[in-house]
Design a protein around this motif. Structure first.
Motif, PDB file in Angstrom:
ATOM      1  N   VAL A 171       0.829  -1.206   0.000  1.00 53.09           N
ATOM      2  CA  VAL A 171       0.000   0.000   0.000  1.00 53.09           C
ATOM      3  C   VAL A 171       0.867   1.261   0.000  1.00 53.09           C
ATOM      4  O   VAL A 171       0.412   2.334  -0.397  1.00 53.09           O
ATOM      5  CB  VAL A 171      -0.983   0.021   1.197  1.00 53.09           C
ATOM      6  CG1 VAL A 171      -1.977  -1.107   1.088  1.00 53.09           C
ATOM      7  CG2 VAL A 171      -0.258  -0.030   2.527  1.00 53.09           C
ATOM      8  N   LEU A 172       2.116   1.123   0.415  1.00 56.79           N
ATOM      9  CA  LEU A 172       3.033   2.262   0.358  1.00 56.79           C
ATOM     10  C   LEU A 172       3.269   2.696  -1.077  1.00 56.79           C
ATOM     11  O   LEU A 172       3.586   3.868  -1.347  1.00 56.79           O
ATOM     12  CB  LEU A 172       4.366   1.866   1.013  1.00 56.79           C
ATOM     13  CG  LEU A 172       5.316   2.982   1.441  1.00 56.79           C
ATOM     14  CD1 LEU A 172       4.676   3.868   2.502  1.00 56.79           C
ATOM     15  CD2 LEU A 172       6.621   2.385   1.971  1.00 56.79           C
ATOM     16  N   LEU A 173       3.098   1.776  -2.023  1.00 58.53           N
ATOM     17  CA  LEU A 173       3.363   2.059  -3.437  1.00 58.53           C
ATOM     18  C   LEU A 173       2.166   2.636  -4.180  1.00 58.53           C
ATOM     19  O   LEU A 173       2.300   3.046  -5.341  1.00 58.53           O
ATOM     20  CB  LEU A 173       3.818   0.772  -4.135  1.00 58.53           C
ATOM     21  CG  LEU A 173       5.114   0.135  -3.604  1.00 58.53           C
ATOM     22  CD1 LEU A 173       5.363  -1.205  -4.298  1.00 58.53           C
ATOM     23  CD2 LEU A 173       6.303   1.069  -3.794  1.00 58.53           C
ATOM     24  N   ALA A 174       0.991   2.667  -3.553  1.00 53.52           N
ATOM     25  CA  ALA A 174      -0.209   3.198  -4.225  1.00 53.52           C
ATOM     26  C   ALA A 174      -0.033   4.682  -4.524  1.00 53.52           C
ATOM     27  O   ALA A 174       0.408   5.453  -3.670  1.00 53.52           O
ATOM     28  CB  ALA A 174      -1.429   2.964  -3.354  1.00 53.52           C
ATOM     29  N   ARG A 175      -0.414   5.100  -5.750  1.00 55.62           N
ATOM     30  CA  ARG A 175      -0.127   6.471  -6.189  1.00 55.62           C
ATOM     31  C   ARG A 175      -1.309   7.429  -6.077  1.00 55.62           C
ATOM     32  O   ARG A 175      -1.137   8.603  -5.773  1.00 55.62           O
ATOM     33  CB  ARG A 175       0.325   6.440  -7.655  1.00 55.62           C
ATOM     34  CG  ARG A 175       1.659   5.765  -7.894  1.00 55.62           C
ATOM     35  CD  ARG A 175       1.945   5.697  -9.392  1.00 55.62           C
ATOM     36  NE  ARG A 175       3.223   5.046  -9.678  1.00 55.62           N
ATOM     37  CZ  ARG A 175       3.597   4.667 -10.894  1.00 55.62           C
ATOM     38  NH1 ARG A 175       2.785   4.894 -11.930  1.00 55.62           N
ATOM     39  NH2 ARG A 175       4.762   4.080 -11.080  1.00 55.62           N
ATOM     40  N   THR A 176      -2.514   6.949  -6.385  1.00 51.79           N
ATOM     41  CA  THR A 176      -3.646   7.867  -6.527  1.00 51.79           C
ATOM     42  C   THR A 176      -4.716   7.621  -5.472  1.00 51.79           C
ATOM     43  O   THR A 176      -4.812   6.532  -4.899  1.00 51.79           O
ATOM     44  CB  THR A 176      -4.294   7.715  -7.912  1.00 51.79           C
ATOM     45  OG1 THR A 176      -4.904   6.416  -8.008  1.00 51.79           O
ATOM     46  CG2 THR A 176      -3.251   7.845  -9.015  1.00 51.79           C
ATOM     47  N   ARG A 177      -5.551   8.626  -5.253  1.00 52.70           N
ATOM     48  CA  ARG A 177      -6.671   8.493  -4.328  1.00 52.70           C
ATOM     49  C   ARG A 177      -7.833   7.745  -4.961  1.00 52.70           C
ATOM     50  O   ARG A 177      -8.720   7.265  -4.265  1.00 52.70           O
ATOM     51  CB  ARG A 177      -7.138   9.880  -3.856  1.00 52.70           C
ATOM     52  CG  ARG A 177      -6.077  10.642  -3.058  1.00 52.70           C
ATOM     53  CD  ARG A 177      -6.585  12.000  -2.605  1.00 52.70           C
ATOM     54  NE  ARG A 177      -7.707  11.837  -1.687  1.00 52.70           N
ATOM     55  CZ  ARG A 177      -8.909  12.367  -1.876  1.00 52.70           C
ATOM     56  NH1 ARG A 177      -9.153  13.083  -2.970  1.00 52.70           N
ATOM     57  NH2 ARG A 177      -9.856  12.206  -1.002  1.00 52.70           N
ATOM     58  N   GLY A 178      -7.843   7.647  -6.290  1.00 48.25           N
ATOM     59  CA  GLY A 178      -8.905   6.934  -6.985  1.00 48.25           C
ATOM     60  C   GLY A 178      -9.865   7.880  -7.677  1.00 48.25           C
ATOM     61  O   GLY A 178     -10.104   9.004  -7.216  1.00 48.25           O
ATOM     62  N   GLN A 179     -10.467   7.415  -8.785  1.00 41.74           N
ATOM     63  CA  GLN A 179     -11.328   8.271  -9.588  1.00 41.74           C
ATOM     64  C   GLN A 179     -12.619   8.657  -8.882  1.00 41.74           C
ATOM     65  O   GLN A 179     -13.214   9.700  -9.167  1.00 41.74           O
ATOM     66  CB  GLN A 179     -11.676   7.560 -10.896  1.00 41.74           C
ATOM     67  CG  GLN A 179     -12.383   6.223 -10.722  1.00 41.74           C
ATOM     68  CD  GLN A 179     -12.755   5.584 -12.041  1.00 41.74           C
ATOM     69  OE1 GLN A 179     -13.414   6.217 -12.867  1.00 41.74           O
ATOM     70  NE2 GLN A 179     -12.330   4.346 -12.258  1.00 41.74           N
ATOM     71  N   ALA A 180     -13.088   7.827  -7.941  1.00 43.31           N
ATOM     72  CA  ALA A 180     -14.348   8.112  -7.253  1.00 43.31           C
ATOM     73  C   ALA A 180     -14.132   8.595  -5.827  1.00 43.31           C
ATOM     74  O   ALA A 180     -15.080   8.651  -5.038  1.00 43.31           O
ATOM     75  CB  ALA A 180     -15.239   6.867  -7.253  1.00 43.31           C
TER      76      ALA A 180
END
Length: 414
Positions: A201-210
């Motif tokens: 989860v440290l590698l996740a980049r975006t908050r998400g489209q929704a």
């Protein structure tokens, strides 16, 4: 040829709609994190059940342990949902994963030092359950964020598949480690799984489209959601139904250690096998949903799943051989997995987008009623036997599904 999830009318291989959600990099990372988290969760469940039964010889104490793991869902469901809507969900996933890794490693060190007690196991179970409650709320909301509302079932099904895949390995590995090396090494292995989830989860980049745009203050967030609950009869019905299913259906998990040891005469590795096969059943059922288009009549589908869930519990309670019990556990877990997937999706879809985190908090609140079922089924198992406890809960779940089907038209329209 008839069109299928994998083949077109022309016989060309096509990609199932749900699998297209894997094009999102952050969903792939979330799925990997959920894979190892699933291994940790079911591994901890196997360790908890076996250690408590081995040290106390009481199905009621095992039920108490499982109840304590679920109690934080009830206590922290709504506040956890408000926190989920207030802060960056990636940050919350990182924090909860790290805390679980550190706490489980600490418990493993205590066990290796020979100082692990029943009281210590129960205290850890409650505290880790509190962190896991928030983590689960955030994970499901973030999965929805990444794929958007039109692919919600597919995206959440992918995450569910990852969790159940990890659960199979975690249950089998933990059971074997308990037999060969002991509780200390089992908890160290579980801690390593949580640490791996933190890295992913440290590698996740975006908050998400929704992801919701506004982030209200916590107090106002709770007030806003209370107003929504008062005016949303569909949401209230779904939360009530989820709570009832948790009490009557998911409580079977509390008697699996007794079923394994006292009815099927298995050891800790056998309990791990039983738990893993349950996770495999959940994996297969969610996989089948993933390979199909988004269901159109989700409400009818949900009611059918609950009817089957009740029938499967009756089957499991009536089993007297290892083969029938293994099949029963697989079918029960398959329908339980679909129940979870559908209730999570329907609850999030029944509210405005900016309230979805708090809606998942309501889901956590609903499954927080699980301790009632765990204690109830444990008490019935002690008094009348494991088989009677499972059959009784299965019959009441069937009755619940029929009543809801008849008296809640708003759910049939979903």
């Amino acid at each position: 040829m008839a069109e299928s999830p994998l083949f077109s009318h022309e016989g060309q291989i096509v990609v199932a709609p749900s699998l297209t959600t894997l094009r999102y990099r952050d969903l792939r990372l979330l799925s990997l994190a959920t894979l190892v988290t699933g291994a940790a969760f079911l591994g901890e469940r196997v360790a908890l059940g076996w250690l408590l039964l081995d040290r106390t010889d009481s199905a009621l104490v095992v039920g108490l342990g499982v109840a304590l793991s679920a109690l934080p869902n009830f206590l922290l469901g709504i506040p956890g949902g408000a926190i989920t809507d207030r802060f960056d969900r990636r940050l919350l996933l990182r924090i909860t994963s790290f805390i679980l890794a550190a706490a489980t490693a600490g418990l493993g060190a205590i066990a290796l030092a020979g100082m692990l007690s029943v009281a210590g196991i129960l205290l850890f179970t409650f505290l880790s359950g509190a962190v896991r409650s928030l983590s689960q709320t955030v994970r499901q909301a973030y999965a929805f964020d990444v794929v958007g509302p039109h692919q919600a079932v597919g995206g959440m099904a992918i995450v569910s598949l990852a969790q159940r895949s990890g659960g199979i390995a975690g249950a089998l590995a933990t059971g074997e480690i308990l037999v060969q090396l002991g509780a200390g090494y089992a908890y160290v292995a579980i801690a390593l799984c949580h640490l791996a989830a933190f890295v992913f989860v440290l590698l996740a980049r975006t908050r998400g489209q929704a992801a919701p745009g506004q982030q209200p203050q916590l107090a106002e967030s709770v007030k806003e959601y209370v107003r929504e609950v008062r005016g949303n009869s569909t949401l209230r019905a779904l939360v009530f139904l989820t709570a009832a299913v948790e009490i009557l259906g998911f409580s079977h998990q509390a008697v699996l250690p007794s079923l394994a040891r006292d009815v099927l005469h298995l050891d800790a590795a056998g309990l791990g096998l039983l738990t893993a096969l349950g996770s495999l059943g959940g994996f297969v059922s969610v996989l089948l949903v993933t390979l199909r288009p988004e269901p159109v009549h989700k409400g009818w589908f949900f009611m059918g799943v609950l009817l089957g869930f009740g029938l499967a519990l009756v089957m499991l309670g009536a089993s007297s051989s290892l083969v029938v019990a293994l099949i029963g556990v697989g079918v029960v877990s398959a329908l339980a997995a679909l129940s979870d997937l559908l209730s999570q999706t329907l609850i999030q879809s029944s509210v405005p987008n900016e309230l979805r985190g708090r809606a998942m908090g309501s889901w956590m609140l609903a499954i927080g009623f699980g301790p009632v079922g765990h204690l109830q089924i444990g008490a019935v198992a002690v008094s009348l036997g494991t088989a009677t406890a499972l059959i009784t809960n299965g019959l009441f779940l069937i009755l619940l599904a029929v009543v809801v089907l008849v008296w809640t038209p708003q759910l049939r329209k979903l």
